[in-house]
Design an enzyme around this catalytic site. Sequence first.
Site, PDB file in Angstrom:
ATOM      1  N   VAL A  40       9.311 -33.375  67.144  1.00 28.77           N
ATOM      2  CA  VAL A  40       9.116 -34.190  65.937  1.00 28.77           C
ATOM      3  C   VAL A  40       9.430 -33.341  64.703  1.00 28.77           C
ATOM      4  O   VAL A  40      10.109 -33.779  63.773  1.00 28.77           O
ATOM      5  CB  VAL A  40       7.671 -34.741  65.884  1.00 28.77           C
ATOM      6  N   ASP A  97      11.374 -30.663  64.490  1.00 21.67           N
ATOM      7  CA  ASP A  97      12.803 -30.357  64.397  1.00 21.67           C
ATOM      8  C   ASP A  97      13.589 -31.545  63.841  1.00 21.67           C
ATOM      9  O   ASP A  97      14.516 -31.377  63.057  1.00 21.67           O
ATOM     10  CB  ASP A  97      13.373 -29.984  65.777  1.00 21.67           C
ATOM     11  N   SER A 115      -5.927   0.759  43.568  1.00 20.02           N
ATOM     12  CA  SER A 115      -6.201   1.127  44.962  1.00 20.02           C
ATOM     13  C   SER A 115      -7.712   1.099  45.161  1.00 20.02           C
ATOM     14  O   SER A 115      -8.455   0.702  44.257  1.00 20.02           O
ATOM     15  CB  SER A 115      -5.608   2.483  45.287  1.00 20.02           C
ATOM     16  N   GLU A 166     -14.335  -8.016  53.940  1.00 17.12           N
ATOM     17  CA  GLU A 166     -13.070  -8.428  54.579  1.00 17.12           C
ATOM     18  C   GLU A 166     -12.522  -7.262  55.381  1.00 17.12           C
ATOM     19  O   GLU A 166     -12.846  -6.114  55.089  1.00 17.12           O
ATOM     20  CB  GLU A 166     -12.003  -8.715  53.505  1.00 17.12           C
ATOM     21  N   LYS A 175      -9.724  -4.515  56.160  1.00 12.65           N
ATOM     22  CA  LYS A 175      -8.675  -3.860  55.367  1.00 12.65           C
ATOM     23  C   LYS A 175      -7.401  -3.899  56.197  1.00 12.65           C
ATOM     24  O   LYS A 175      -7.266  -3.191  57.196  1.00 12.65           O
ATOM     25  CB  LYS A 175      -9.051  -2.424  55.026  1.00 12.65           C
ATOM     26  N   ASP A 235      -3.615  -3.484  57.386  1.00 17.44           N
ATOM     27  CA  ASP A 235      -2.703  -2.355  57.263  1.00 17.44           C
ATOM     28  C   ASP A 235      -1.281  -2.883  57.167  1.00 17.44           C
ATOM     29  O   ASP A 235      -0.571  -3.006  58.155  1.00 17.44           O
ATOM     30  CB  ASP A 235      -2.874  -1.452  58.487  1.00 17.44           C
ATOM     31  N   ARG A 287       3.613  -3.708  45.482  1.00 16.76           N
ATOM     32  CA  ARG A 287       2.644  -2.960  44.693  1.00 16.76           C
ATOM     33  C   ARG A 287       3.319  -1.838  43.901  1.00 16.76           C
ATOM     34  O   ARG A 287       2.965  -1.562  42.764  1.00 16.76           O
ATOM     35  CB  ARG A 287       1.585  -2.372  45.618  1.00 16.76           C
ATOM     36  N   GLU A 327      -2.006  -9.076  51.300  1.00 16.81           N
ATOM     37  CA  GLU A 327      -1.336  -8.090  52.146  1.00 16.81           C
ATOM     38  C   GLU A 327      -0.371  -8.827  53.074  1.00 16.81           C
ATOM     39  O   GLU A 327      -0.736  -9.837  53.678  1.00 16.81           O
ATOM     40  CB  GLU A 327      -2.408  -7.355  52.972  1.00 16.81           C
ATOM     41  N   TYR A 368      -6.216 -11.785  49.183  1.00 20.02           N
ATOM     42  CA  TYR A 368      -7.525 -11.149  48.989  1.00 20.02           C
ATOM     43  C   TYR A 368      -7.977 -11.067  47.533  1.00 20.02           C
ATOM     44  O   TYR A 368      -9.018 -10.499  47.253  1.00 20.02           O
ATOM     45  CB  TYR A 368      -7.606  -9.784  49.660  1.00 20.02           C
ATOM     46  N   LYS A 405     -16.644  -5.852  48.630  1.00 21.88           N
ATOM     47  CA  LYS A 405     -16.513  -6.144  47.200  1.00 21.88           C
ATOM     48  C   LYS A 405     -17.819  -6.762  46.696  1.00 21.88           C
ATOM     49  O   LYS A 405     -18.325  -7.693  47.325  1.00 21.88           O
ATOM     50  CB  LYS A 405     -15.354  -7.129  46.959  1.00 21.88           C
ATOM     51  N   LYS A 429     -13.358   3.199  55.918  1.00 22.94           N
ATOM     52  CA  LYS A 429     -12.273   3.464  56.863  1.00 22.94           C
ATOM     53  C   LYS A 429     -12.798   3.715  58.277  1.00 22.94           C
ATOM     54  O   LYS A 429     -13.851   4.322  58.460  1.00 22.94           O
ATOM     55  CB  LYS A 429     -11.469   4.701  56.411  1.00 22.94           C
ATOM     56  N   CYS A 462      13.155  23.142  87.383  1.00 25.71           N
ATOM     57  CA  CYS A 462      13.320  21.990  86.488  1.00 25.71           C
ATOM     58  C   CYS A 462      13.381  20.693  87.312  1.00 25.71           C
ATOM     59  O   CYS A 462      14.148  20.607  88.269  1.00 25.71           O
ATOM     60  CB  CYS A 462      14.599  22.162  85.681  1.00 25.71           C
ATOM     61  N   CYS A 475      17.266  19.420  86.866  1.00 25.08           N
ATOM     62  CA  CYS A 475      18.457  20.132  87.354  1.00 25.08           C
ATOM     63  C   CYS A 475      18.126  21.211  88.392  1.00 25.08           C
ATOM     64  O   CYS A 475      19.033  21.899  88.866  1.00 25.08           O
ATOM     65  CB  CYS A 475      19.216  20.750  86.190  1.00 25.08           C
ATOM     66  N   CYS A 505      13.245  25.348  80.922  1.00 26.32           N
ATOM     67  CA  CYS A 505      14.273  25.207  81.962  1.00 26.32           C
ATOM     68  C   CYS A 505      15.449  26.104  81.596  1.00 26.32           C
ATOM     69  O   CYS A 505      15.909  26.076  80.452  1.00 26.32           O
ATOM     70  CB  CYS A 505      14.715  23.744  82.037  1.00 26.32           C
ATOM     71  N   CYS A 549      21.900  21.405  82.687  1.00 23.09           N
ATOM     72  CA  CYS A 549      20.785  20.477  82.913  1.00 23.09           C
ATOM     73  C   CYS A 549      21.089  19.144  82.225  1.00 23.09           C
ATOM     74  O   CYS A 549      21.333  19.085  81.016  1.00 23.09           O
ATOM     75  CB  CYS A 549      19.490  21.062  82.361  1.00 23.09           C
TER      76      CYS A 549
END
Length: 684
Positions: free
Chosen positions: A45, A47, A93, A124, A126, A128, A147, A184, A236, A301, A325, A420, A423, A438, A444
């Site tokens: 539908v 599409d 920041s 909330e 954070k 990345d 930013r 973000e 945010y 916050k 963190k 090795c 080889c 080696c 090798c």
Amino acid sequence: MSDLSFKKNNNPIEIQEYYQNLCEEINRYNYAYHTLDAPLVSDQVYDKAYQALVELETQYQDILDTSLSPTKRVGSKPLTAFEVIAHKVPMLSLSNGFDDEDIAGFYKRLTELTQTHALSFECEPKLDGLAISIHYKNGRLDYAVTRGDGVEGEKVTENVKTIRNVPLQLKGDNLPKEIEVRGEIIINKQDFLALNQIAEARDDKVFANPRNAAAGSVRQLDSRIAAKRKLKMYAYGVGAYSGFTLPQTQYELMQQLKLWGFQLTDEVEVVDGEEGLLDYYRRMGHKRADLPYDIDGLVYKLNRLDLQTKAGFIAKAPRWALAHKFPAEEVESEILAVDFQVGRTGAVTPVARLKPVAVGGVIVSNATLHNIDEIKRKDIKVHDRVIVRRAGDVIPEVVRSLPEYRDANTTQEIVMPKVCPVCQSNIEYINDQAIARCTGGWHCRAQRKERIKHFASRKAMDIDGMGDKIVEQLVDKEIIKTPADLYALNLPVLSQLERMGRKSSLNLLDALEKSKTVLLHRFIYALGIKDIGEVSAKALANHFGSLEAIKNATLEEMISIHDIGEVMASHVKAFWQDPLNIELVDALIAVGITIIEPKKVAAEVAETVVDNPFFGKTVVITGSFAEFTRDELKEKLEALGAKCSGSVSSKTDFLIAGEKAGSKLAKAQALGIKVITEDELQVN
Ligand code: IVH
């Protein structure tokens, strides 16, 4: 769509009305699918409706305003550069906190600053990803800016418009005249894995983590590529606004953003007091692995906006918010087997094959065990349960074993091999086993692959398109044995390789041809002499001026050069004593490699060199740039006679700071070192 009937030969007003309704209908489908994760209709539908819209826009392009149409989500013509534009309100920041004590300090400070005892916080995850500020004018998406340095960023509107959960038109009636909505941009863990799988299959560059993938996609000049990446934006906060009255709390502000059509994370919560913050941290710590996106901490916050104003700001961060963190991510897995990897210089590294496990949004199935000393120190055995750590972009490592789970029937000592694994040449042990090497050299296959990859790499011969997978196939099929053989490749040979079409083969042949003219220091670096990196290769090239002179150099003369130590000099000497290396270099010259010697370069640029502010100065480069990569900038500056260093100290003359400049910028400012931005830079 039953209520929307459309007949040919309608008048323009009817067409516009029909078009408007169809746009709204599709926007409703999009919002339900991308923002609410609750589809309204089947793909078929959708599409059909979308196709009808495309046809209408093609047929009536003269009378329809299609600027915010859902069809605009697919991107448009590539730009040549991004415009840099100032934020109306700077993008700040966040200060960081790491443990309970930091949270206690944050809470106490806020009770003092606001003279309020029972404080509530809006919390909330954070995310990345990449911070974005989207400007809306009369409810319509006007432009979007990264930013950048917080004061100004790059205008990436075309790319942001392709992000399906970013409203092109705000919903509802409480619309501001103008507003900067902040959030973000991320890519979900699942979508990131799928993206890398495709890239890998095509031998394209894979991204190190979802954050790089998101940032790389948004900073794409071609928005049609950005449109193909499954980017999401989580809102945010807000920056500047007019014609709108803020609610009383951060939480209500977030709900307003939601009403306008933005997506928030499902984890937004209001908690009370210090205990509430710590409890949220504990709960989210458990939930983190199950979240669809990567997070590196939580953001707290102060909920009441009047108290936020009272608390105010320090330098570049608000005092009313804190990023709590998470420590570097560690997870448990099991060592299924231990293999030994052979590197370019023959170094043999033990690698743990792990039961696949998600660490920080990436599935990890291999982790380095460093060397046998580390294995003993950490008491690691095959089939042990182990703790695996992945910090940032570095290769995952096994931190320690959990011997309490060890099963005496299955456990096995890890033993370094005598020969090795590739080889079968002898392995020599240096420094009481800590270093295993080696002795096979060019014989090798593993060393051969790595040496050819190194030869072709960006800082060496810079053969664009000669990816690792191609080199591996060529060596495995014994089509090539040395770097010189690369220059004998032809179209029939290349196009029979896996995933190499005619076009990419022709491009690769073109890149090979281009790489034949090379600066002396790049050629020296490309040879892969043990311990000779970019800096020492340059020092050798500048001092001796020609390949012949480097070949005949005495140990004493090499050691007399700043940047060249005794060990390096002995490696250079040893390199030229191996007949296979002489043969290789002769073969490269025979296939037509032309080496440009530094004296000639210096003569050409002599005039620029003396008369420019960078001549003889020590420069540090940090952050990212729109016009060039850091390496390109470094080459330009070095051509002007500057010495580029990796760290800021009192000896630094200039810091060249791009976007996302971090601790180096802070240090330079603290030391009073002149900071040059990309805009101020004149290196051409
Ligand atoms: S609020 C003044 N909330 O973290 C408050 N930032 O160090 C400014 N970030 O680059 C930001 N998730 O892009 C806020 N839920 C969140 C966030 C968040 C990620 C990023 C932000 C900024 C950095 C601040």
